[in-house]
Design an enzyme around this catalytic site. Structure first.
Site, PDB file in Angstrom:
ATOM      1  N   ASP A 119       0.870  -1.177   0.000  1.00 50.59           N
ATOM      2  CA  ASP A 119       0.000   0.000   0.000  1.00 50.59           C
ATOM      3  C   ASP A 119       0.910   1.230   0.000  1.00 50.59           C
ATOM      4  O   ASP A 119       2.140   1.112  -0.144  1.00 50.59           O
ATOM      5  CB  ASP A 119      -0.998  -0.042   1.177  1.00 50.59           C
ATOM      6  CG  ASP A 119      -0.368   0.254   2.528  1.00 50.59           C
ATOM      7  OD1 ASP A 119       0.869   0.373   2.616  1.00 50.59           O
ATOM      8  OD2 ASP A 119      -1.124   0.362   3.521  1.00 50.59           O
ATOM      9  N   HIS A 120       0.320   2.411   0.201  1.00 49.60           N
ATOM     10  CA  HIS A 120       1.115   3.644   0.186  1.00 49.60           C
ATOM     11  C   HIS A 120       2.162   3.647   1.296  1.00 49.60           C
ATOM     12  O   HIS A 120       3.245   4.201   1.113  1.00 49.60           O
ATOM     13  CB  HIS A 120       0.186   4.866   0.303  1.00 49.60           C
ATOM     14  CG  HIS A 120      -0.735   4.801   1.479  1.00 49.60           C
ATOM     15  ND1 HIS A 120      -1.776   3.890   1.541  1.00 49.60           N
ATOM     16  CD2 HIS A 120      -0.773   5.495   2.642  1.00 49.60           C
ATOM     17  CE1 HIS A 120      -2.412   4.049   2.695  1.00 49.60           C
ATOM     18  NE2 HIS A 120      -1.819   5.013   3.372  1.00 49.60           N
ATOM     19  N   CYS A 175       3.057  -3.011   4.121  1.00 50.42           N
ATOM     20  CA  CYS A 175       2.218  -1.857   4.457  1.00 50.42           C
ATOM     21  C   CYS A 175       3.011  -1.041   5.475  1.00 50.42           C
ATOM     22  O   CYS A 175       4.219  -1.271   5.635  1.00 50.42           O
ATOM     23  CB  CYS A 175       0.829  -2.275   4.956  1.00 50.42           C
ATOM     24  SG  CYS A 175       0.795  -3.141   6.531  1.00 50.42           S
ATOM     25  N   THR A 199       2.979  -0.879   8.858  1.00 48.68           N
ATOM     26  CA  THR A 199       3.485  -1.681   9.978  1.00 48.68           C
ATOM     27  C   THR A 199       3.787  -3.127   9.594  1.00 48.68           C
ATOM     28  O   THR A 199       4.472  -3.836  10.324  1.00 48.68           O
ATOM     29  CB  THR A 199       2.427  -1.754  11.091  1.00 48.68           C
ATOM     30  OG1 THR A 199       1.232  -2.316  10.515  1.00 48.68           O
ATOM     31  CG2 THR A 199       2.126  -0.389  11.661  1.00 48.68           C
ATOM     32  N   HIS A 243       9.760 -23.839   9.245  1.00 49.58           N
ATOM     33  CA  HIS A 243       8.637 -24.391  10.017  1.00 49.58           C
ATOM     34  C   HIS A 243       7.273 -24.071   9.418  1.00 49.58           C
ATOM     35  O   HIS A 243       6.374 -24.880   9.505  1.00 49.58           O
ATOM     36  CB  HIS A 243       8.667 -23.851  11.456  1.00 49.58           C
ATOM     37  CG  HIS A 243       9.766 -24.446  12.279  1.00 49.58           C
ATOM     38  ND1 HIS A 243       9.852 -24.283  13.643  1.00 49.58           N
ATOM     39  CD2 HIS A 243      10.843 -25.199  11.925  1.00 49.58           C
ATOM     40  CE1 HIS A 243      10.927 -24.917  14.100  1.00 49.58           C
ATOM     41  NE2 HIS A 243      11.552 -25.474  13.076  1.00 49.58           N
ATOM     42  N   ARG A 247       6.786 -32.939  10.749  1.00 51.37           N
ATOM     43  CA  ARG A 247       5.693 -32.514  11.632  1.00 51.37           C
ATOM     44  C   ARG A 247       5.122 -31.162  11.221  1.00 51.37           C
ATOM     45  O   ARG A 247       3.945 -30.866  11.473  1.00 51.37           O
ATOM     46  CB  ARG A 247       6.160 -32.476  13.097  1.00 51.37           C
ATOM     47  CG  ARG A 247       7.186 -31.399  13.405  1.00 51.37           C
ATOM     48  CD  ARG A 247       7.771 -31.581  14.807  1.00 51.37           C
ATOM     49  NE  ARG A 247       8.619 -30.458  15.214  1.00 51.37           N
ATOM     50  CZ  ARG A 247       9.874 -30.274  14.792  1.00 51.37           C
ATOM     51  NH1 ARG A 247      10.431 -31.125  13.931  1.00 51.37           N
ATOM     52  NH2 ARG A 247      10.583 -29.248  15.232  1.00 51.37           N
ATOM     53  N   HIS A 248       5.946 -30.363  10.570  1.00 58.94           N
ATOM     54  CA  HIS A 248       5.465 -29.036  10.154  1.00 58.94           C
ATOM     55  C   HIS A 248       4.464 -29.140   8.995  1.00 58.94           C
ATOM     56  O   HIS A 248       3.558 -28.328   8.878  1.00 58.94           O
ATOM     57  CB  HIS A 248       6.649 -28.155   9.766  1.00 58.94           C
ATOM     58  CG  HIS A 248       7.640 -28.009  10.882  1.00 58.94           C
ATOM     59  ND1 HIS A 248       7.320 -27.429  12.083  1.00 58.94           N
ATOM     60  CD2 HIS A 248       8.924 -28.427  10.990  1.00 58.94           C
ATOM     61  CE1 HIS A 248       8.376 -27.469  12.885  1.00 58.94           C
ATOM     62  NE2 HIS A 248       9.358 -28.078  12.246  1.00 58.94           N
TER      63      HIS A 248
HETATM   64  C1  RB5 Z   1      -1.870   3.100   6.271  1.00 64.15           C
HETATM   65  O1  RB5 Z   1      -1.854   4.380   6.814  1.00 64.15           O
HETATM   66  C2  RB5 Z   1      -1.548   2.077   7.348  1.00 64.15           C
HETATM   67  O2  RB5 Z   1      -2.624   1.951   8.206  1.00 64.15           O
HETATM   68  C3  RB5 Z   1      -1.214   0.752   6.717  1.00 64.15           C
HETATM   69  O3  RB5 Z   1      -0.119   0.915   5.870  1.00 64.15           O
HETATM   70  C4  RB5 Z   1      -0.833  -0.360   7.661  1.00 64.15           C
HETATM   71  O4  RB5 Z   1       0.196   0.035   8.528  1.00 64.15           O
HETATM   72  C5  RB5 Z   1      -1.919  -1.056   8.344  1.00 64.15           C
HETATM   73  O5  RB5 Z   1      -1.723  -2.002   9.115  1.00 64.15           O
END
Ligand code: RB5
Length: 145
Positions: free
Chosen positions: A8-9, A65, A67, A98, A132-133
């Site tokens: 994403d951005h 993304c 995070t 695993h 096992r995995h």
């Molecule tokens: C976008 O602002 C942000 O929420 C997204 O990139 C991500 O971190 C969501 O989990």
């Protein structure tokens, strides 16, 4: 091996850096978008990647993304997808050994480019252990999602 990448951005600039870095090494990452810093929705980005993997248009994926969390949650709702947020070298190895992860996930606003490359290189060269995995992965696919 075909590898796709999408963000994403919040992950756009890391995606562009990774494409350039791996292209120099002769590895083309197939870009499924997004193609600018303009705001977009990570579930829709994740869906493009999971479709590409399930349709065997790619063997492995990279999703980014801000995070790494939202896009992991989205991708992991799809049966057959195992998306792993790689936050250190040991996790990068174990995600393949695993979990047989088929998507490496990163947080574009949280992780340094050098670390991401280090973790993805480990991810790429590590094989699934099976045994096992394998059973546990089958159990995942039997869950009602
Ligand atoms: C976008 O602002 C942000 O929420 C997204 O990139 C991500 O971190 C969501 O989990």
């Amino acid at each position: 091996m075909k590898i796709a990448i999408a963000s994403d951005h919040g992950g756009f600039s890391l995606k562009e850096e990774l494409k350039k870095h791996y292209a120099k090494q002769g590895l083309v990452l197939e870009d499924l978008g997004t193609h600018s810093e303009e705001s977009c929705d990570y579930p829709l980005v994740a869906r493009k990647m999971t479709d590409a993997l399930l349709q065997k248009k790619a063997d492995l994926g990279i999703l980014i993304c801000g995070t790494g969390i939202g896009i992991s949650i989205a991708a992991n709702r799809v049966r057959g997808i195992r998306a792993a947020l790689l936050y250190n070298a040991e996790v990068a190895r174990l995600a393949r050994e695993h979990n047989n992860a088929n998507i490496a996930v990163f947080g574009g606003r949280m992780q340094k480019f050098e670390d991401v490359v280090k973790y993805f290189d480990i991810f790429l060269k590590t094989e699934f252990e099976g045994g096992r995995h394998e059973r546990r992965i089958c159990e995942l696919d039997e869950m009602g999602v």
